[in-house]
Scaffold this motif. Structure first.
Motif, PDB file in Angstrom:
ATOM      1  N   PHE A 198       2.758 -13.681  -3.418  1.00 52.84           N
ATOM      2  CA  PHE A 198       2.974 -14.908  -2.654  1.00 52.84           C
ATOM      3  C   PHE A 198       3.105 -16.110  -3.595  1.00 52.84           C
ATOM      4  O   PHE A 198       3.976 -16.969  -3.426  1.00 52.84           O
ATOM      5  N   GLY A 199       2.242 -16.153  -4.599  1.00 52.83           N
ATOM      6  CA  GLY A 199       2.290 -17.242  -5.564  1.00 52.83           C
ATOM      7  C   GLY A 199       3.542 -17.217  -6.416  1.00 52.83           C
ATOM      8  O   GLY A 199       4.115 -18.269  -6.728  1.00 52.83           O
ATOM      9  N   LEU A 200       3.976 -16.030  -6.788  1.00 49.85           N
ATOM     10  CA  LEU A 200       5.196 -15.913  -7.586  1.00 49.85           C
ATOM     11  C   LEU A 200       6.429 -16.354  -6.798  1.00 49.85           C
ATOM     12  O   LEU A 200       7.367 -16.916  -7.370  1.00 49.85           O
ATOM     13  N   ILE A 201       6.421 -16.096  -5.497  1.00 44.01           N
ATOM     14  CA  ILE A 201       7.552 -16.517  -4.658  1.00 44.01           C
ATOM     15  C   ILE A 201       7.564 -18.041  -4.496  1.00 44.01           C
ATOM     16  O   ILE A 201       8.564 -18.711  -4.746  1.00 44.01           O
ATOM     17  N   GLU A 215       0.822  -1.210   0.000  1.00 46.19           N
ATOM     18  CA  GLU A 215       0.000   0.000   0.000  1.00 46.19           C
ATOM     19  C   GLU A 215       0.856   1.260   0.000  1.00 46.19           C
ATOM     20  O   GLU A 215       0.514   2.253  -0.650  1.00 46.19           O
ATOM     21  N   ALA A 216       1.993   1.199   0.708  1.00 48.20           N
ATOM     22  CA  ALA A 216       2.917   2.339   0.684  1.00 48.20           C
ATOM     23  C   ALA A 216       3.485   2.531  -0.717  1.00 48.20           C
ATOM     24  O   ALA A 216       3.660   3.668  -1.180  1.00 48.20           O
ATOM     25  N   ALA A 219      -5.220  -4.820  -2.070  1.00 45.85           N
ATOM     26  CA  ALA A 219      -3.942  -5.235  -1.487  1.00 45.85           C
ATOM     27  C   ALA A 219      -3.881  -6.740  -1.255  1.00 45.85           C
ATOM     28  O   ALA A 219      -2.833  -7.364  -1.440  1.00 45.85           O
ATOM     29  N   GLU A 220      -4.995  -7.342  -0.834  1.00 45.38           N
ATOM     30  CA  GLU A 220      -5.009  -8.789  -0.596  1.00 45.38           C
ATOM     31  C   GLU A 220      -4.757  -9.558  -1.893  1.00 45.38           C
ATOM     32  O   GLU A 220      -3.981 -10.515  -1.929  1.00 45.38           O
ATOM     33  N   THR A 221      -5.396  -9.124  -2.983  1.00 46.32           N
ATOM     34  CA  THR A 221      -5.196  -9.789  -4.269  1.00 46.32           C
ATOM     35  C   THR A 221      -3.762  -9.612  -4.748  1.00 46.32           C
ATOM     36  O   THR A 221      -3.135 -10.561  -5.248  1.00 46.32           O
ATOM     37  N   ALA A 222      -3.213  -8.418  -4.564  1.00 47.57           N
ATOM     38  CA  ALA A 222      -1.826  -8.168  -4.962  1.00 47.57           C
ATOM     39  C   ALA A 222      -0.873  -9.029  -4.138  1.00 47.57           C
ATOM     40  O   ALA A 222       0.098  -9.599  -4.667  1.00 47.57           O
TER      41      ALA A 222
END
Length: 215
Positions: free
Chosen positions: A167-170, A146-147, A159-162
């Motif tokens: 998380f999935g990419l990691i 968000e920052a 923000a949750e979707t982002a």
């Protein structure tokens, strides 16, 4: 159930940390056969002390999950002076920390036990891991995202979707392979490479080439 940890600080004391590390070690060695008596023996303390600090077995497990998840965090940053380089470093630090934690033998053992308990209804360990692991980690990183959006460096609606995208990419398929017994071993260099790649991919999806002008 009592609070997970009776201490005046959010950080467990050195003695309490030794107990939590003993829990993780026992999970690696014995899996589901974790008892307060076994933890007391391994940590060289009394069961009464464990009950005083953690309340009960669920309280001890909650504190253990919190202790493990506390290793996953982004680095400190100045929200008012956030630039592209600092944002990228924060995301990369988070990615490296998370990959290091999920690929550790202690995390694999903890998650295997939690999955087994969630399937059998034997205890609430699955819910404990979700609340104090995945969900708590998400709440720790979303302020960074968000920052970045406020600074005009990122573009996303939710923000949750982002966070879930990042998380999935990691993680990709790393965690499920480890949980299913794949003898996957990530070196420090591989963790750093994979974390950098995840950040690059996330910024390709959500990053701005130039910061958007502030209204």
């Amino acid at each position: 159930m009592q609070a997970a940890l009776e201490t005046t600080s959010d950080e467990p004391t050195a003695r309490q940390q030794a107990v939590l590390d003993a829990v993780l070690a026992l999970m690696v060695e014995e899996g589901d056969q974790l008892t307060m008596s076994a933890v007391a023996r391994r940590a060289s303390c009394s069961k009464e002390t464990l009950y005083k600090w953690f309340g009960d077995r669920d309280g001890l497990l909650t504190a253990t999950v919190q202790w493990q998840a506390a290793r996953v965090r982004a680095n400190n940053y100045d929200r008012q002076r956030l630039d592209a380089a600092t944002l990228r470093k924060s995301l990369k630090d988070f990615a490296e920390n998370w990959l290091s934690v999920i690929s550790s033998q202690t995390s694999i053992a903890l998650n295997r036990v939690a999955i087994g308990h969630a399937a059998s209804g034997k205890s609430n360990l699955g819910g404990i891991v979700l609340a104090n692991g995945r969900f708590a980690i998400g709440e720790r990183l979303k302020p960074v995202l968000e920052a970045g959006r406020e600074a005009g460096l990122l573009s996303f609606d939710d923000a949750e979707t982002a966070f879930r995208t990042f998380f999935g990419l990691i993680g990709r398929d790393v965690q499920i392979r480890l949980l299913l017994g794949d003898a996957l071993r990530l070196s420090r260099a591989e963790i750093e490479r994979d974390a950098a790649m995840a950040v690059d991919q996330f910024l390709a999806l959500h990053g701005r080439a130039q910061p958007a002008p502030k209204a």
